[in-house]
Design an enzyme around this catalytic site. Structure first.
Site, PDB file in Angstrom:
ATOM      1  CB  ALA A  72      -0.931   0.002   1.214  1.00 35.37           C
ATOM      2  N   GLY A  73       2.154   1.135  -0.202  1.00 37.08           N
ATOM      3  CA  GLY A  73       3.030   2.302  -0.240  1.00 37.08           C
ATOM      4  C   GLY A  73       3.968   2.335   0.947  1.00 37.08           C
ATOM      5  CG  LEU A  76       2.047   7.647   4.541  1.00 33.53           C
ATOM      6  CD1 LEU A  76       0.720   8.270   4.135  1.00 33.53           C
ATOM      7  CD2 LEU A  76       3.205   8.324   3.823  1.00 33.53           C
ATOM      8  NE  ARG A  80       1.305  12.966  11.975  1.00 30.23           N
ATOM      9  CZ  ARG A  80       0.093  12.881  12.521  1.00 30.23           C
ATOM     10  NH1 ARG A  80      -0.507  11.699  12.634  1.00 30.23           N
ATOM     11  NH2 ARG A  80      -0.535  13.971  12.919  1.00 30.23           N
ATOM     12  CG  HIS A  95      15.858   4.136  -5.005  1.00 28.91           C
ATOM     13  ND1 HIS A  95      16.096   5.451  -5.325  1.00 28.91           N
ATOM     14  CD2 HIS A  95      14.513   4.009  -4.942  1.00 28.91           C
ATOM     15  CE1 HIS A  95      14.944   6.096  -5.460  1.00 28.91           C
ATOM     16  NE2 HIS A  95      13.972   5.232  -5.213  1.00 28.91           N
ATOM     17  N   GLY A 119       5.272   3.277  -3.505  1.00 27.39           N
ATOM     18  CA  GLY A 119       6.428   2.422  -3.738  1.00 27.39           C
ATOM     19  C   GLY A 119       6.054   1.013  -4.141  1.00 27.39           C
ATOM     20  CG  ASP A 150      10.024   6.580  -3.537  1.00 29.35           C
ATOM     21  OD1 ASP A 150       9.017   5.986  -3.999  1.00 29.35           O
ATOM     22  OD2 ASP A 150      10.207   6.707  -2.313  1.00 29.35           O
TER      23      ASP A 150
END
Length: 268
Positions: A72-73, A76, A80, A95, A119, A150
């Site tokens: 889901a990415g 966060l 945060r 990467h 991502g 990214d």
């Protein structure tokens, strides 16, 4: 913690890696948060990609997600709390892993379901092939949290879908479904959700039973083609074909063709 210090075999590891009969599995394993990527997960991903890259017995790599989603990415909540250091550590590891997926000889297959966002979409785009379950939802998502992208998304998207559509996906941040992903060329196949695991295994087995030296050269030719002019690509094709023609696998493939039987490739 260094990437190579991570226990990828632990059932509760945020990223799991194992190999079964030539098929290497990289599985994101944080199902309670839809496999959102935090630093331990990113480090695990890098370690798994390193393991697959170094293992000469790997014929194909399958990337999947545990639970209700692929990925889901990014996490966060972790970003945060400490945005810049967390983002840098997470991105560096992701990467590094994505670069290895592109460099390794084995084909990489992404098996997608549920949410494929941020991502997670980058990981899917980094694979050589992708299969998705009906009901899978895709979103680049970065613009929705006020950042650029990214995980190779800005490189892969325009190459797969064209510049204008890539701009739309990136700048508007809308969700699209598996049928649209298939139409755009983001995935190769869409299958019923109940059949995803079986169809993924079937496709992975087909790749694993193929000629590994030829598949590696095909992967490299296609990935490098956009950086060459026509004559450069013709030269690369001629060199690659000659190298394949000198292998035992080529002789086996030709003999199997005339003998009307399945070829048995050994990677020599």
């Amino acid at each position: 913690m260094q990437a190579n210090d991570i226990d990828l075999g632990a059932a509760d590891a945020p990223l799991r890696y194992w190999r079964d009969d030539g098929i290497a599995h990289i599985r994101f394993n944080r199902p309670t948060v839809l496999n959102a990527i935090d630093i331990p997960t990113a480090n695990g991903f890098l370690a798994a990609c390193q393991a697959a890259w170094q293992d000469k017995d790997v014929r194909v790599v399958v990337i999947s997600g545990e639970g209700r989603a692929f990925i889901a990415g990014g996490d966060l909540a972790a970003m945060r709390a400490d945005p810049l250091p967390t983002a840098r550590a997470l991105i560096d590891a992701m990467h590094g892993g994505i670069a290895l997926l592109a460099q390794m000889n084995a084909p990489v297959l992404a098996s997608l379901h549920g949410a494929v966002a941020g991502g997670g979409l980058g990981v899917a785009l980094a694979a050589d092939l992708a299969i998705a379950a009906e009901g899978t939802r895709f979103n680049l998502a970065y613009v929705n949290i006020g950042t650029s992208s990214d995980c190779c998304t800005s490189w892969a998207l325009p190459r797969l879908v064209g510049m204008r559509k890539a701009m739309e996906i990136a700048l508007l941040g809308d969700t699209f479904d598996a049928a649209e992903a298939l139409r755009l060329g983001i995935v190769n196949r869409v299958v019923p959700a109940a059949s995803l695991q079986e169809e993924t295994q079937r496709l992975a087995r087909r790749l694993a039973d193929g000629p590994p030296l030829a598949l590696a050269r095909l992967k490299r030719l296609i990935r490098d083609s956009l950086g060459r002019d026509l004559q450069g690509q013709l030269d690369a094709e001629a060199e690659s074909f000659a190298a394949c023609a000198a292998t035992r696998d080529f002789g086996e493939g030709v003999n199997a063709f005339f003998e009307k039987r399945p070829a048995r490739y050994v990677g020599e």
